[in-house]
Design an enzyme around this catalytic site. Structure first.
Site, PDB file in Angstrom:
ATOM      1  N   TYR A 158       0.833  -1.259  -0.110  1.00 49.18           N
ATOM      2  CA  TYR A 158       0.267   0.048  -0.018  1.00 49.18           C
ATOM      3  C   TYR A 158       0.815   1.161   0.109  1.00 49.18           C
ATOM      4  CZ  TYR A 158      -3.634   3.306   1.772  1.00 49.18           C
ATOM      5  OH  TYR A 158      -4.339   4.507   1.915  1.00 49.18           O
ATOM      6  N   LYS A 162       1.179   4.228  -2.781  1.00 46.39           N
ATOM      7  CA  LYS A 162       0.887   5.664  -2.354  1.00 46.39           C
ATOM      8  C   LYS A 162       2.310   6.458  -2.845  1.00 46.39           C
ATOM      9  CE  LYS A 162      -3.083   4.979  -1.177  1.00 46.39           C
ATOM     10  NZ  LYS A 162      -4.239   5.951  -1.571  1.00 46.39           N
TER      11      LYS A 162
END
Length: 276
Positions: A158, A162
């Site tokens: 994740y 990002k």
């Protein structure tokens, strides 16, 4: 247009923009939850210009088709890429894509780039991507975009996604100077996504987390304020201020070549799913 708009920071953002009289398009995966959110928003804001579109952001073909259709029917001043997921075990979509990457990075890339011609028709168009401070721990890694070659850690995947989003906004800002691009960290807010994806973190931090509205404040500011569009395009914001995308001494800076290779890889993947 706001993706992931039926809960959390997405819904809080919609409410604030609807209160100001904006026409808002909610792009959501779950029809029932989207309609429920729309009803709540229209009741609270007395704004009837709230529209629901059902789309799974992990489905690249679906995103292409949706965006092409949207271009024929609507205007668009601001795109807010808010939808995201943090899946802690490696899962593949029906297209064979790792699901976090498909949703967070490739989905954001396709939706944004297909809608760029629509945005370019407007005065002061903007694209805002809700990233995360978690990306500060990751250096862009273009050699393993779908996490095939490492022990899978959903939190780190994740964070890498990002980081990819931040690089994407920086690169698009260079390529499309008529549009204002930004990414942002909402701070750690008490949202359904944080509760479900990071339960241990939530239990430790729940009394210190921001409200959803506090998390949405910078998103709304980037979307509607004149002051935001006077800031240089492509920056990363927190609490309405541009902040560094790298921690001191963290060695997370990638080469310009790697950043350009990310865009090239996303474009090649994107074209594989373009409707013929």
């Amino acid at each position: 247009m706001i993706t992931g708009a039926n809960s959390g920071i997405g819904k809080a953002t919609v409410k604030e923009i609807a209160k100001r009289g904006g026409t808002v398009h909610l792009v959501c995966r779950n029809k029932d939850r989207a309609e429920e959110a729309k009803k709540e928003i229209t009741t609270e804001t007395s704004n009837q210009n709230v529209f629901v579109h059902i789309l799974d952001m992990s489905n690249p073909r679906g995103i292409w088709e949706f965006a092409e259709q949207f271009k024929k029917q609507h205007r668009l001043n601001v795109l807010i890429n808010n939808a995201g997921c943090m899946i802690n075990k490696r899962e593949l979509t029906e297209d064979g894509l790792e699901k976090n990457f498909a949703t967070n990075t490739l989905g954001t890339y396709i939706l944004t780039t297909v809608l760029l011609p629509l945005l370019e028709k407007e005065d002061d168009p903007r694209v805002i991507t809700v990233s995360s401070g978690g990306m500060l721990v990751q250096k862009l890694n273009i050699s393993d975009l779908q996490s095939e070659n490492v022990a899978f850690d959903g939190t780190m995947v994740y964070a890498q996604n990002k980081r990819q989003q931040v690089v994407l906004m920086e690169q698009l800002a260079k390529a499309h100077p008529s549009i204002h691009f930004s990414s942002m960290h909402p701070g750690w807010a008490d949202t359904p996504a944080v509760r479900s994806s990071m339960p241990d973190f939530y239990e430790k931090m729940k009394n210190r987390l921001r409200t959803e509205a506090q998390g949405a404040d910078t998103v709304v500011w980037l979307a509607v304020s004149a002051a935001a569009s006077r800031q240089a395009s492509g920056q990363f914001f927190q609490d309405r201020q541009p902040v560094s995308t790298h921690l001191p001494l963290a060695q997370t800076k990638a080469s310009l070549g790697d950043e350009e290779k990310l865009i090239q890889a996303l474009e090649e993947l994107s074209q594989q799913f373009k409707p013929r």
